[in-house]
Scaffold this motif. Structure first.
Motif, mmCIF file in Angstrom:
data_model
loop_
_atom_site.group_PDB
_atom_site.id
_atom_site.type_symbol
_atom_site.label_atom_id
_atom_site.label_comp_id
_atom_site.label_asym_id
_atom_site.label_seq_id
_atom_site.Cartn_x
_atom_site.Cartn_y
_atom_site.Cartn_z
ATOM 1 N N PHE A 1 -12.027 109.711 118.492
ATOM 2 C CA PHE A 1 -13.349 109.119 118.645
ATOM 3 C C PHE A 1 -14.187 109.284 117.383
ATOM 4 O O PHE A 1 -14.892 108.364 116.975
ATOM 5 C CB PHE A 1 -14.065 109.778 119.836
ATOM 6 N N ARG A 2 -14.114 110.431 116.756
ATOM 7 C CA ARG A 2 -15.002 110.751 115.638
ATOM 8 C C ARG A 2 -14.549 110.162 114.309
ATOM 9 O O ARG A 2 -15.352 109.665 113.542
ATOM 10 C CB ARG A 2 -15.107 112.291 115.525
ATOM 11 N N TRP A 3 -13.254 110.200 114.016
ATOM 12 C CA TRP A 3 -12.736 109.723 112.731
ATOM 13 C C TRP A 3 -11.685 108.648 112.973
ATOM 14 O O TRP A 3 -10.486 108.887 112.853
ATOM 15 C CB TRP A 3 -12.123 110.884 111.949
ATOM 16 N N LYS A 4 -12.109 107.443 113.274
ATOM 17 C CA LYS A 4 -11.183 106.362 113.628
ATOM 18 C C LYS A 4 -10.307 105.926 112.461
ATOM 19 O O LYS A 4 -9.162 105.562 112.650
ATOM 20 C CB LYS A 4 -11.966 105.177 114.173
ATOM 21 N N GLU A 5 -10.834 105.953 111.254
ATOM 22 C CA GLU A 5 -10.060 105.490 110.096
ATOM 23 C C GLU A 5 -8.993 106.495 109.685
ATOM 24 O O GLU A 5 -7.953 106.121 109.155
ATOM 25 C CB GLU A 5 -10.977 105.240 108.883
ATOM 26 N N GLN A 6 -9.237 107.773 109.875
ATOM 27 C CA GLN A 6 -8.307 108.819 109.442
ATOM 28 C C GLN A 6 -7.584 109.462 110.617
ATOM 29 O O GLN A 6 -7.053 110.562 110.509
ATOM 30 C CB GLN A 6 -9.074 109.886 108.669
ATOM 31 N N ARG A 7 -7.559 108.785 111.713
ATOM 32 C CA ARG A 7 -7.002 109.332 112.954
ATOM 33 C C ARG A 7 -5.566 109.822 112.787
ATOM 34 O O ARG A 7 -5.225 110.939 113.167
ATOM 35 C CB ARG A 7 -7.070 108.247 114.017
ATOM 36 N N ARG A 8 -4.718 109.007 112.194
ATOM 37 C CA ARG A 8 -3.305 109.342 112.067
ATOM 38 C C ARG A 8 -3.084 110.593 111.212
ATOM 39 O O ARG A 8 -2.307 111.476 111.583
ATOM 40 C CB ARG A 8 -2.563 108.158 111.452
ATOM 41 N N GLU A 9 -3.774 110.686 110.101
ATOM 42 C CA GLU A 9 -3.625 111.857 109.232
ATOM 43 C C GLU A 9 -4.117 113.125 109.910
ATOM 44 O O GLU A 9 -3.506 114.189 109.809
ATOM 45 C CB GLU A 9 -4.385 111.656 107.913
ATOM 46 N N LEU A 10 -5.227 113.018 110.620
ATOM 47 C CA LEU A 10 -5.780 114.199 111.290
ATOM 48 C C LEU A 10 -4.907 114.659 112.456
ATOM 49 O O LEU A 10 -4.771 115.860 112.699
ATOM 50 C CB LEU A 10 -7.207 113.929 111.741
ATOM 51 N N PHE A 11 -4.306 113.716 113.193
ATOM 52 C CA PHE A 11 -3.372 114.098 114.243
ATOM 53 C C PHE A 11 -2.202 114.879 113.652
ATOM 54 O O PHE A 11 -1.763 115.891 114.199
ATOM 55 C CB PHE A 11 -2.834 112.876 114.986
ATOM 56 N N ASN A 12 -1.708 114.417 112.508
ATOM 57 C CA ASN A 12 -0.601 115.107 111.848
ATOM 58 C C ASN A 12 -1.014 116.489 111.368
ATOM 59 O O ASN A 12 -0.238 117.441 111.470
ATOM 60 C CB ASN A 12 -0.070 114.279 110.676
ATOM 61 N N ILE A 13 -2.219 116.616 110.840
ATOM 62 C CA ILE A 13 -2.699 117.919 110.368
ATOM 63 C C ILE A 13 -2.789 118.909 111.527
ATOM 64 O O ILE A 13 -2.375 120.066 111.414
ATOM 65 C CB ILE A 13 -4.050 117.770 109.642
ATOM 66 N N VAL A 14 -3.317 118.463 112.652
ATOM 67 C CA VAL A 14 -3.433 119.338 113.825
ATOM 68 C C VAL A 14 -2.042 119.751 114.315
ATOM 69 O O VAL A 14 -1.794 120.917 114.636
ATOM 70 C CB VAL A 14 -4.247 118.654 114.946
#
Length: 103
Positions: free
Chosen positions: A36-49
């Motif tokens: 919801f918060r970072w729609k453009e960087q969603r994929r990278e942030l999911f991978n980081i988590v």
């Protein structure tokens, strides 16, 4: 906090099962917040988590091994509790029989 305090193998299994279920309760909320918060960087942030979770598990397990070996010769309750009564964790294994030449 009760896992280190138990000396019973069935209680340990039940506590670890409960821990496994409750550990993952926060992941859907974290992923929803990221989506919801970072729609453009969603994929990278999911991978980081995901990678951070795996690193935490690996580092935590490694530290547990270091802590366990630093305890020296103290009683290892989990190892001793799964052995049958009357046996010892440090007992020597029986040697295989050797063949004797026929006389």
């Amino acid at each position: 906090m009760s896992i280190p305090l138990t000396n019973s193998w069935p209680v340990y299994i039940a506590l670890m099962t409960g821990l496994g279920f409750t550990f993952n309760l926060s992941f859907p909320a974290i992923q929803a917040f990221i989506g919801f918060r970072w729609k453009e960087q969603r994929r990278e942030l999911f991978n980081i988590v995901y990678v951070a979770n795996n690193l935490g598990m690996a580092i935590g397990t490694s530290l547990a091994g270091v802590i366990a070996t630093s305890c020296g010769e103290q009683e290892r309750s989990m190892e001793v509790s799964i052995l049958p009564p009357g046996s010892s964790a440090t007992a020597e294994r029986p040697q295989p029989a050797t063949l004797q030449p026929a006389s």
